[in-house]
Enzyme design. Structure first.
Site, PDB file in Angstrom:
ATOM      1  N   ASP A  34      -4.364   0.041  -1.302  1.00  0.00           N
ATOM      2  CA  ASP A  34      -3.659   0.978  -1.567  1.00  0.00           C
ATOM      3  C   ASP A  34      -3.364   2.024  -0.119  1.00  0.00           C
ATOM      4  O   ASP A  34      -4.120   2.178   0.463  1.00  0.00           O
ATOM      5  CB  ASP A  34      -3.698   1.820  -2.974  1.00  0.00           C
ATOM      6  CG  ASP A  34      -2.503   2.586  -3.189  1.00  0.00           C
ATOM      7  OD1 ASP A  34      -1.429   2.420  -2.900  1.00  0.00           O
ATOM      8  OD2 ASP A  34      -2.797   3.247  -4.166  1.00  0.00           O
ATOM      9  N   HIS A  51       3.047  -1.840   5.531  1.00  0.00           N
ATOM     10  CA  HIS A  51       2.540  -3.341   4.894  1.00  0.00           C
ATOM     11  C   HIS A  51       1.905  -4.137   5.912  1.00  0.00           C
ATOM     12  O   HIS A  51       1.137  -5.123   5.805  1.00  0.00           O
ATOM     13  CB  HIS A  51       3.545  -3.967   4.139  1.00  0.00           C
ATOM     14  CG  HIS A  51       4.002  -2.827   2.667  1.00  0.00           C
ATOM     15  ND1 HIS A  51       2.884  -2.403   1.941  1.00  0.00           N
ATOM     16  CD2 HIS A  51       5.120  -2.693   2.479  1.00  0.00           C
ATOM     17  CE1 HIS A  51       3.410  -1.473   1.067  1.00  0.00           C
ATOM     18  NE2 HIS A  51       4.849  -1.965   1.169  1.00  0.00           N
ATOM     19  N   TRP A  83       7.701  -5.692  -8.299  1.00  0.00           N
ATOM     20  CA  TRP A  83       9.106  -5.910  -8.500  1.00  0.00           C
ATOM     21  C   TRP A  83      10.103  -4.704  -8.648  1.00  0.00           C
ATOM     22  O   TRP A  83      11.303  -4.849  -8.167  1.00  0.00           O
ATOM     23  CB  TRP A  83       9.544  -7.045  -9.381  1.00  0.00           C
ATOM     24  CG  TRP A  83       8.550  -8.241  -9.258  1.00  0.00           C
ATOM     25  CD1 TRP A  83       7.651  -8.709 -10.324  1.00  0.00           C
ATOM     26  CD2 TRP A  83       8.819  -9.211  -8.386  1.00  0.00           C
ATOM     27  NE1 TRP A  83       7.138  -9.945  -9.662  1.00  0.00           N
ATOM     28  CE2 TRP A  83       7.952 -10.400  -8.790  1.00  0.00           C
ATOM     29  CE3 TRP A  83       9.749  -9.398  -7.371  1.00  0.00           C
ATOM     30  CZ2 TRP A  83       7.671 -11.587  -7.836  1.00  0.00           C
ATOM     31  CZ3 TRP A  83       9.929 -10.703  -6.771  1.00  0.00           C
ATOM     32  CH2 TRP A  83       8.549 -11.634  -6.838  1.00  0.00           C
ATOM     33  N   LEU A 145     -16.351 -18.627   2.215  1.00  0.00           N
ATOM     34  CA  LEU A 145     -15.579 -17.466   1.484  1.00  0.00           C
ATOM     35  C   LEU A 145     -14.561 -17.916   0.737  1.00  0.00           C
ATOM     36  O   LEU A 145     -13.660 -18.720   1.176  1.00  0.00           O
ATOM     37  CB  LEU A 145     -15.291 -16.501   2.409  1.00  0.00           C
ATOM     38  CG  LEU A 145     -14.468 -15.229   1.861  1.00  0.00           C
ATOM     39  CD1 LEU A 145     -15.335 -14.352   1.164  1.00  0.00           C
ATOM     40  CD2 LEU A 145     -13.613 -14.610   3.050  1.00  0.00           C
ATOM     41  N   SER A 210      -4.830   0.297 -12.335  1.00  0.00           N
ATOM     42  CA  SER A 210      -3.665  -0.091 -12.082  1.00  0.00           C
ATOM     43  C   SER A 210      -3.203  -1.592 -12.624  1.00  0.00           C
ATOM     44  O   SER A 210      -2.805  -2.572 -11.869  1.00  0.00           O
ATOM     45  CB  SER A 210      -3.028   0.028 -10.696  1.00  0.00           C
ATOM     46  OG  SER A 210      -3.025   1.408 -10.329  1.00  0.00           O
ATOM     47  N   GLU A 221     -18.851  -2.235 -10.209  1.00  0.00           N
ATOM     48  CA  GLU A 221     -19.474  -1.001  -9.721  1.00  0.00           C
ATOM     49  C   GLU A 221     -17.919  -0.737  -9.178  1.00  0.00           C
ATOM     50  O   GLU A 221     -17.219  -1.467  -8.462  1.00  0.00           O
ATOM     51  CB  GLU A 221     -20.372  -1.232  -8.590  1.00  0.00           C
ATOM     52  CG  GLU A 221     -21.791  -1.452  -9.200  1.00  0.00           C
ATOM     53  CD  GLU A 221     -22.145  -0.286 -10.279  1.00  0.00           C
ATOM     54  OE1 GLU A 221     -22.001   0.843  -9.908  1.00  0.00           O
ATOM     55  OE2 GLU A 221     -22.863  -0.768 -11.191  1.00  0.00           O
TER      56      GLU A 221
HETATM   57  C1  FPP Z   1      -0.069  -0.705  -1.870  1.00  0.00           C
HETATM   58  O1  FPP Z   1       0.337   0.361  -0.954  1.00  0.00           O
HETATM   59  C2  FPP Z   1       0.067  -1.958  -1.218  1.00  0.00           C
HETATM   60  C3  FPP Z   1       0.924  -3.041  -1.765  1.00  0.00           C
HETATM   61  C4  FPP Z   1       1.618  -2.905  -2.830  1.00  0.00           C
HETATM   62  C5  FPP Z   1       0.951  -4.040  -0.769  1.00  0.00           C
HETATM   63  C6  FPP Z   1      -0.259  -4.719  -0.393  1.00  0.00           C
HETATM   64  C7  FPP Z   1      -0.160  -5.736   0.587  1.00  0.00           C
HETATM   65  C8  FPP Z   1      -0.903  -5.657   1.890  1.00  0.00           C
HETATM   66  C9  FPP Z   1      -1.913  -4.865   2.264  1.00  0.00           C
HETATM   67  C10 FPP Z   1      -0.440  -6.854   2.818  1.00  0.00           C
HETATM   68  C11 FPP Z   1      -0.819  -8.085   2.155  1.00  0.00           C
HETATM   69  C12 FPP Z   1      -1.071  -9.299   3.074  1.00  0.00           C
HETATM   70  C13 FPP Z   1      -0.834 -10.508   2.717  1.00  0.00           C
HETATM   71  C14 FPP Z   1      -1.428 -11.313   3.914  1.00  0.00           C
HETATM   72  C15 FPP Z   1      -0.695 -11.213   1.504  1.00  0.00           C
HETATM   73  P1  FPP Z   1       1.628   1.377  -1.336  1.00  0.00           P
HETATM   74  O2  FPP Z   1       2.805   0.460  -0.689  1.00  0.00           O
HETATM   75  O3  FPP Z   1       1.635   1.221  -2.636  1.00  0.00           O
HETATM   76  O4  FPP Z   1       1.227   2.467  -0.782  1.00  0.00           O
HETATM   77  P2  FPP Z   1       1.621   3.960  -1.058  1.00  0.00           P
HETATM   78  O5  FPP Z   1       0.950   4.376  -2.371  1.00  0.00           O
HETATM   79  O6  FPP Z   1       1.321   4.700   0.038  1.00  0.00           O
HETATM   80  O7  FPP Z   1       3.078   4.027  -1.129  1.00  0.00           O
END
Ligand code: FPP
Length: 254
Positions: A34, A51, A83, A145, A210, A221
């Site tokens: 996050d 992202h 979405w 892994l 969430s 944990e």
């Molecule tokens: C939450 O941060 C993050 C997401 C909803 C997307 C997570 C995706 C990635 C970290 C990249 C994934 C990579 C691959 C290879 C699949 P947020 O956008 O809710 O952040 P905010 O709360 O600060 O707005």
């Protein structure tokens, strides 16, 4: 001391990594990644830049998990609720698995990583699915892994689907309702064949689950950090694991 040296392990062990107890490494670490949006905003960048930077953290932490000998790493990449975000952001997020795997799949294969997906395939664009399916197929015999992407994943729906499937079994006379157990429910979840997480990490200072692995996190944990996901470094990961190693897991016992 950690003895596992991998071919992508080029730098000497840092003090922090050395401080971890090799015999008490969590088998399964799950991460709610996050803070991408806030990280970007704090730098005057568009959310998608966050992202994109988050994708680099995925590689970094996958490598660290592999070096440490963690067996399963589950990353919450997209929830069934995501979405609701603006279409342009959703489109960008849906392109990330393709971009990530185009760059990293070869390295993942070389390092014996097995890629899996945990989530609903319905609704995902073809290009996202194709990239994931290819990675899953090409790594299915790997024994290192397990890199498990939670993509289009939502835990309440997963539990509802499991309950429905079990109800069908009972209705058809193939299962006694008295025989329904924790183990039998496990077998109907999207996470089947993966043990429950030992450690859950959430970045960015939010203290919530969430809709993530609600059943599976029963005895995990939990570890939270204020650090935004794009700036989550190996050292933060080691810190989480060190804290995990300090805790006594009692599973309700004494
Ligand atoms: C939450 O941060 C993050 C997401 C909803 C997307 C997570 C995706 C990635 C970290 C990249 C994934 C990579 C691959 C290879 C699949 P947020 O956008 O809710 O952040 P905010 O709360 O600060 O707005």
């Amino acid at each position: 001391m950690l003895k596992r040296l991998k071919n992508w392990f080029k730098k000497p062990l840092s003090i922090r990594e050395e401080q971890l107890q090799a015999e008490n490494i969590p088998e399964h670490v799950a991460i709610i990644m996050d803070g991408n949006g806030r990280w970007a905003k704090s730098r005057g960048l568009p959310r998608i830049a966050g992202h994109h930077s988050g994708m680099k953290a995925v590689k970094r932490i996958t490598m660290a998990a592999d070096r440490l000998g963690i067996k399963y790493l589950t990353l919450y990449a997209f929830s069934t609720e995501n979405w609701k975000r603006p279409k342009a952001e959703v489109d960008f997020l849906m392109r990330l698995p393709q971009e990530f795997l185009a760059i990293e799949l070869e390295d993942l294969i070389k390092n014996n990583v097995q890629v899996r997906m945990m989530g609903y395939k319905e609704g995902l664009p073809d290009y996202t699915l194709q990239a994931i399916d290819e990675a899953v197929e090409k790594t299915r015999h790997n024994t290192g892994l397990v890199l498990n992407f939670a993509l289009n994943y939502g835990s309440r729906m997963e539990v509802i689907d499991a309950v429905r499937a079990i109800a069908e079994e009972v209705k058809a006379g193939r299962l006694e309702s008295a025989a329904i157990s924790e183990q039998s429910l496990d077998g109907y979840l999207l996470s089947k064949n993966i043990p429950d997480p030992d450690l859950l990490i959430r970045t960015s200072g939010e203290l919530r689950i969430s809709n993530f692995m609600l059943w599976q996190l029963a005895y995990s944990e939990l570890w939270f950090t204020d650090v935004y996901w794009p700036e989550f470094m190996d050292e933060h990961f080691y810190e989480a694991i060190r804290e995990y190693q300090r805790r006594a897991r009692r599973y309700g016992g004494l």
